[in-house]
Design an enzyme around this catalytic site. Structure first.
Site, mmCIF file in Angstrom:
data_model
loop_
_atom_site.group_PDB
_atom_site.id
_atom_site.type_symbol
_atom_site.label_atom_id
_atom_site.label_comp_id
_atom_site.label_asym_id
_atom_site.label_seq_id
_atom_site.Cartn_x
_atom_site.Cartn_y
_atom_site.Cartn_z
ATOM 1 C CD GLU A 211 -2.815 -0.868 2.463
ATOM 2 O OE1 GLU A 211 -3.943 -0.162 2.533
ATOM 3 O OE2 GLU A 211 -2.208 -1.248 3.476
ATOM 4 C CE LYS B 136 -5.529 -4.232 10.541
ATOM 5 N NZ LYS B 136 -5.236 -5.289 9.462
ATOM 6 C CE LYS C 265 -2.929 0.539 6.616
ATOM 7 N NZ LYS C 265 -3.770 -0.420 6.025
#
Length: 589
Positions: free
Chosen positions: A302, A478, A529
């Site tokens: 990315e 996360k 993000k």
């Protein structure tokens, strides 16, 4: 206050009651109302209402008596199967509460269903993952609709810590039961296994032959890499715990008539919440050109844009949107090769040289009159765990170009030197390359952040084992599976105490639930993000961030981002000690 003679009482007409029974009934009624202070409160509200003369008399009475109502308690939680953005099964939890004697639906919450360790996920494991997800959802629905429903019935949603404790204890019991069952099954298998015979002579020769490759490996000049750690275990049904915890937090915020990020902040702060709250800086993915893109370059999983510090979310997103639209023109230009929109919401294109995507982004910025490294900064997600060739014990950064973990340090130093707009590297190495992480962080941290995503430990391990040695600047955290809101708060505090940057991130399989934006703001995340500016599940969270920033600005509660202070400290002081500059930044915030 009296019970009239013509009223029906418990199915019997009061006229049929004996005088003594009727007298006792009136006495019980009077005591019932008196014990609940009804006469006093009725007299008080009637007296004040006469002077206030509200337009809506009954609305005034309703509001007055509502303040004496019992707090809303959980009556039911309902689990339903829904689809995530990849069309895979996950769950949604609805919370219903008893409010003023009526059951009402309060909120819904959904979260992704993760069933595999990202360090072990490949294209070949897709079918197995789908089967595991379906099984996990079925178990999760059983948990939510039966035992968890009974466990939480009657509890107050505002008591998040107590609810999360019950959820975690339930999950731990399930894990222990599963371990006991596996242990019992193994013992049964041993009892039923026939007695093993001595190995044939040929097997012994086979063992001797296996020793020869070891001698060859010792001739390799580079030292052997650390072996791959076993995959993180994922317990089927665990998504029920995280989804219910989130649903309870949303229900508490709704019932208290406050915004979710303020409720999360109040849970996070032992004292009074901060008067000012900072927005996390968005890490917006603008290009994917890693191993799955089809090109020779494997390293750049990315390429992430970070807007100029000081811009609001509205301006920042407009800038990156213009950047992405300009990139789209390049993708459709002649002789540029095939391109597609990736799962993370940005363009995915293969390149043969590492310089090509940087050159393209530079030209796009020039066309928009943006200065790369001033108006826009870059962060790279290297996805190193996907690049390791375990037979050759080297990273394949480009097709045919292999590098030992020790060589990767010099490679990254040269890359950052060549492109000074890079201010962060995510997963530059596998989590097993501990020595190289330490060296890279000490050498590069004055110029950029060294961050761990897939290379990070699970939240459970962070809470039980701690952060360990400081091998990175920060972690991408996360929210998934058995993680509760209380767990997230504990991790955020742990990282703050250890001066480790908290970055809120998304899983690969997301839902349209936008709560992660509120959680990031409430926990004071430095960055968030979310991927690119495409796909509804990601755009929903960007839109939520826009709304939060606008609401904070209207209240005069919008604080300065710590990232701005970090850049200012580098520009003004030329600070060579990243750790010190970042600590000063945290203290000033």
């Amino acid at each position: 206050m009296s019970v009239s003679g013509g009223q029906a009482v418990n199915g019997r007409h009061s006229s049929s009651l004996e005088p003594r029974d009727f007298y006792q009934l009136k006495q019980r009624a009077a005591e019932y109302y008196r014990s609940n202070a009804v006469p006093q409160r009725m007299q008080q509200v009637l007296n004040t209402m006469f002077y206030e003369k509200p337009d809506d008399m009954y609305g005034h009475l309703a509001n007055y008596f509502a303040s004496f109502a019992k707090p809303a308690a959980i009556s039911r939680i309902i689990g339903r199967e829904i689809l995530d953005t990849n069309g895979q099964s996950t769950i949604e939890v609805e919370v219903l509460c008893t409010i003023k004697n009526f059951e009402k639906s309060v909120c819904f919450a959904a979260m992704s269903n993760c069933c595999s360790d990202p360090n072990y996920t490949t294209q070949d494991t897709g079918n197995n993952d789908n089967e595991e997800k379906a099984q996990s959802v079925n178990i999760a629905l059983e948990w939510v609709n039966e035992p968890l429903n009974s466990l939480l019935k009657g509890l107050l949603p505002a008591n998040q810590i107590h609810v999360d404790k019950l959820l975690s204890e339930y999950f731990q019991r399930k894990v222990e039961e599963d371990e006991e069952q596996k242990k019992k099954d193994n013992e049964d298998e041993k009892l039923t296994e026939p007695e093993s015979l001595p190995p044939p002579v040929s097997a012994a020769f086979g063992d001797k032959k296996k020793k020869s490759p070891k001698a060859k490996k010792s001739l390799v000049p580079e030292k052997n890499i650390n072996p791959r750690e076993p995959p993180e275990s994922f317990f089927p049904g665990s998504v029920a715990i995280g989804a219910v915890s989130l649903a309870i937090a949303k229900a508490a915020a709704r019932l208290q008539n406050i915004i979710l990020y303020l409720h999360i902040a109040s849970l996070n702060q032992a004292e009074e919440p901060r008067k000012e709250m900072s927005m996390p800086l968005p890490l917006i993915t603008i290009l994917e050109c890693g191993k799955s893109s089809g090109g020779k370059v494997h390293l750049l999983k990315e390429m992430i844009a970070i807007p100029k510090p000081g811009l609001g979310y509205k301006q920042s997103i407009k800038m990156i949107r213009d950047l992405q639209q300009e990139i789209s023109k390049w993708m459709f230009a002649p002789k540029t090769g095939p391109a597609a929109i990736s799962q993370s919401g940005c363009w995915m294109k293969g390149y043969d040289r590492i310089e090509q995507p940087f050159e393209m982004i530079q030209e796009v910025c020039t066309a928009l009159q943006l200065t790369l490294g001033d108006d826009v900064h870059l962060m790279l997600n290297c996805g190193a765990h996907e690049l390791m060739d375990y037979e050759k014990q080297k990273y394949e950064v480009i097709t045919g170009v292999l590098k030992h973990p020790d060589e990767m340090i010099e490679f990254y130093i040269n890359l950052v030197k060549q492109y000074p707009s890079i201010i962060g590297l995510i997963d530059p190495l596998r989590k097993e390359d501990v020595e190289q992480w330490s060296k890279l962080c000490s050498l590069l941290s004055p110029q950029c952040y060294i961050l761990a995503d897939a290379a990070s430990r699970s939240i459970d391990k962070l809470l039980t084992e701690g952060l360990g040695a400081k091998l990175y600047s920060g972690l991408v955290v996360k929210y998934a599976n058995q993680t509760t809101i209380s767990n997230l708060i504990q991790v955020a505090k742990l990282m703050e105490e250890n001066e480790c940057i908290f970055i809120s991130g998304l899983t690969d399989e997301e839902t349209m639930d936008d709560s992660m934006a509120d959680i990031a703001v409430g926990l004071g995340a430095r960055f968030i993000k979310l991927g690119g500016l495409c796909h509804g599940e990601r755009v929903a969270k960007y839109n939520r961030l826009l709304a939060i920033e606008e609401e904070l600005a209207q209240r005069g509660a919008l604080g300065m981002s710590c990232f701005i202070l970090f850049l200012f400290s580098l520009q003004r002081m030329g600070d060579k000690d990243y750790g010190r500059s970042d600590r000063n930044c945290t203290a000033r915030e």
